[in-house]
Design a protein around this motif. Structure first.
Motif, PDB file in Angstrom:
ATOM      1  N   UNK A 113      64.829  85.994  43.974  1.00 37.14           N
ATOM      2  CA  UNK A 113      64.282  86.364  42.665  1.00 37.14           C
ATOM      3  C   UNK A 113      64.617  87.808  42.332  1.00 37.14           C
ATOM      4  N   UNK A 114      64.819  88.071  41.057  1.00 35.48           N
ATOM      5  CA  UNK A 114      65.284  89.393  40.651  1.00 35.48           C
ATOM      6  C   UNK A 114      64.363  90.511  41.148  1.00 35.48           C
ATOM      7  N   UNK A 115      63.050  90.314  40.993  1.00 36.17           N
ATOM      8  CA  UNK A 115      62.111  91.377  41.385  1.00 36.17           C
ATOM      9  C   UNK A 115      62.165  91.618  42.896  1.00 36.17           C
ATOM     10  N   UNK A 116      62.313  90.540  43.669  1.00 40.44           N
ATOM     11  CA  UNK A 116      62.414  90.672  45.134  1.00 40.44           C
ATOM     12  C   UNK A 116      63.726  91.384  45.478  1.00 40.44           C
ATOM     13  N   UNK A 117      64.804  90.989  44.792  1.00 38.91           N
ATOM     14  CA  UNK A 117      66.124  91.592  45.042  1.00 38.91           C
ATOM     15  C   UNK A 117      66.079  93.093  44.755  1.00 38.91           C
TER      16      UNK A 117
END
Lengths: 224, 417
Positions: A113-117
């Protein structure tokens, strides 16, 4: 120790030239390997085969004890994405992206997920001393910083092994030292590293030195 | 999918100028298509609607005589060029003898809304010193109303005066103008081919908007014309109004078989125009196609250039696990984005030009007469524009994208990137 990569009797011909001759090699978890040899000895070709970027003319390649079918491109791409991290002599960063976005590229591909990345990329960049330069474009960074961004990118999917082709070949001595220290620290944390270099003193800092000459392994020395 | 769109947009945004030019190129193509299609079809639809309304859906006439060259062609085929000297037209009256029976028979047909008799001839109208020829049509106003929409084109709706006053006449608006008549009540002298003359009062004007008809058409009472032409109780044409205009050809064949007379559908009567419209459509769509092809080459260029300049980036993307189809998508999406925004600009531009054209109040004189441009503002042109722009964009970007996907990262790394 568990075998991560193994090659059996691999040969590689490029335009009728026998580049690699009957190579057998096994890479175990946690090793820091230096592949050394003169220009044209086949060290980069061997590294590309170990990294599944190239396929041998004959012979077998195993990753985590599973034989690689080079026709299964989807599987090979998946292994390269999730299990390998690559660092090259030239940083190969995408100029349109910031340092942070460059580090995120492999993670976005693997469905993180973008936020995790973003969180992982920031953590990796901070770890490599680039916390304040995460929004800079590659051309706004020094050569050493660019190479550190490419190492952060290589680490983004927490790979089994880091495959480095002359990672200091384009750096000055100060940045070479920084990069080597990063590799040594990563290795201490348990990361497996395979590094091609033509500088003997850099190879000396690894745990295992494989000397190649004319496509053959001349020496495979492990330090105790 | 996010990672593909993310990279596609990043690559595209970096080339703002080229991207804008490509988007604008597609926009021009789409706008040209929307405007040209709506103008062309607007004109054609208007013309066909008027033609259907004005000229009977089906016309029944006496059989045209076999002329000598046609007889020669029956025996020698179409490849000969016959030259017949001294041939004289046959002296046979174009008379429909049993017309009342035919009218009665087909008036009860559920597919037919009305049947009306015509006596058609030529004549010379004289007003003062000005003489003009016209096509005379003797009508029965009551039956004519059922078989046509003549009232729609009679300016002051005074068709019934033809019934009440047999010396009244309705003439085409342009014919009146040519004669110098600008108001009703004027008297004209009509001379028929047999030399008879009669004084008529102009009671109304026929104004269809079709130049050719408005310049020639003259309506008068059927009985009056029969008297003038010394053809009592005779007609030479019957017109039919049918429910479904698309069935005209089939019904015309049926009526011809049943009556033995020659029939003509409106499609046949206007086949030259319909053929002309087809050619006009081909030419217009070829021009629009050429514009879209040029736009497609613009997209092809920008994607191809991006691929050539991004070899290193493609190599690293493949190295970190991006598959061939994802590389294709990254670059094809750029084409799709150009196509999409090109369409948006084109649709806005096309709509604005349509608005502007429809607001113009200029006199259009030609095959038809109108105040301003006649536009067919169908939503379908916007739908087709969208389909075309997306199709050409995908087509133009696919090949460079495919080439990109086939790049071998090792080749790039070996060459030092």
């Amino acid at each position: 120790m568990m075998e991560i990569i193994k090659v059996e009797n691999i040969n590689k011909f490029i335009a009728n030239e026998h580049i690699l001759k009957n190579i057998n090699l096994s890479v175990k978890r946690g090793e820091f390997i230096g592949i050394i040899g003169p220009s044209g000895s086949g060290k980069s070709t061997l590294l590309y085969i170990l990294g599944l970027l190239d396929q041998p003319t004959d012979g077998k390649v195993f990753v985590e004890n599973q034989e690689i079918n080079f026709k299964d491109k989807k599987r090979i791409s998946e292994i390269r994405n999730k299990k390998f991290g690559f660092v090259f002599q030239f940083h190969y960063l995408i100029n349109e992206l910031t340092a942070l976005e460059n580090v995120m590229v492999p993670m976005l591909k693997s469905g993180v997920e973008k936020s995790v990345a973003v969180d992982i990329a920031i953590k990796n960049l901070k770890k490599l001393g680039l916390g304040k330069k995460q929004y800079r474009r590659p051309y706004e960074l020094s050569g050493g910083e660019q190479q550190r961004v490419s190492i952060a990118r290589a680490l983004s999917n927490n790979p089994l092994v880091i495959i480095a082709d002359e990672p200091t070949g384009n750096l000055d001595s100060k940045n070479t030292e920084i990069v080597m220290e990063i590799f040594e620290n990563l290795n201490k944390e348990g990361k497996t590293i395979i590094m091609v270099t033509h500088e003997i003193d850099l190879a000396e800092r690894t745990q295992r030195i494989i000397k190649l000459k004319d496509g053959e392994i001349m020496e495979d020395v492990k330090k105790i | 999918m996010y990672h593909i769109l993310f990279l596609a947009l990043k690559f595209l945004v970096e080339r703002k100028r080229q991207t804008f030019v490509s988007i604008f190129g597609v926009g021009i193509g789409v706008a040209a298509f929307i405007v040209m299609a709506s103008l062309m079809n607007g004109f054609q639809k208007y013309f066909v609607e008027q033609a259907i309304d004005l000229n009977a859906h089906i016309t029944l006439k006496t059989k045209p005589e076999d002329i000598p060259d046609r007889i020669l062609k029956i025996y020698f085929g179409d490849k000969i060029i016959p030259v017949i000297l001294g041939s004289k037209p046959p002296e046979k009256k174009d008379k429909i003898t049993d017309y009342k029976f035919i009218i009665e028979k087909y008036s009860n047909n559920p597919d037919i809304l009305g049947v009306a008799p015509h006596l058609v001839s030529q004549g010379i109208l004289k007003y003062g010193t000005v003489e003009k020829s016209g096509s005379l049509i003797g009508i029965d106003p009551n039956l004519e109303r059922k078989a046509s929409v003549i009232d729609k084109f009679i300016e002051n709706k005074r068709l019934d005066v033809l019934l009440a006053d047999e010396n009244s006449i309705i003439i085409g608006k342009l014919l009146a103008k040519d004669l110098g008549i600008y108001e009703t009540g004027k008297k004209v002298i009509l001379t028929t081919p047999n030399g008879n003359t009669h004084l008529f009062k102009v009671v109304d004007f026929f104004n269809s908007g079709i130049t050719n008809l408005d310049q020639t058409r003259v309506y008068l009472n059927l009985r009056t014309l029969q008297t003038m032409l010394q053809r009592p109780n005779e007609v030479n044409e019957l017109i039919f109004k049918i429910k479904d205009v698309n069935k005209a050809e089939r019904l015309a064949r049926l009526i011809s078989q049943e009556t033995g007379y020659y029939t003509e559908s409106w499609q046949f009567a206007y086949k030259n125009f319909l053929q002309l419209f087809k050619i006009q459509n081909y030419i217009t769509y070829m021009i629009v196609f050429a514009i879209l092809i040029v736009s497609a080459f613009g997209i092809f260029n920008i994607i191809m250039m991006t691929v050539m300049e991004k070899k290193k980036d493609i190599a690293i993307l493949k190295t970190v696990g991006y598959e061939d189809d994802e590389i294709i998508k990254i670059f094809t999406f750029q084409g799709v984005i150009i196509g999409f925004f090109g369409y948006i600009i084109g649709a806005i531009l096309g709509y604005s030009i349509q608005e502007w054209l429809s607001s113009l109040k200029i006199d259009v004189e030609g095959l038809i007469r109108a105040k301003g441009f006649i536009l067919d503002r169908s939503i379908l042109y916007f739908v087709y524009g969208f389909v075309f722009s997306m199709f050409f964009s995908i087509l133009a970007s696919f090949y460079p994208s495919y080439k990109a996907s086939k790049l071998n990262p090792v080749d790039i790394f070996r060459s030092g990137g």
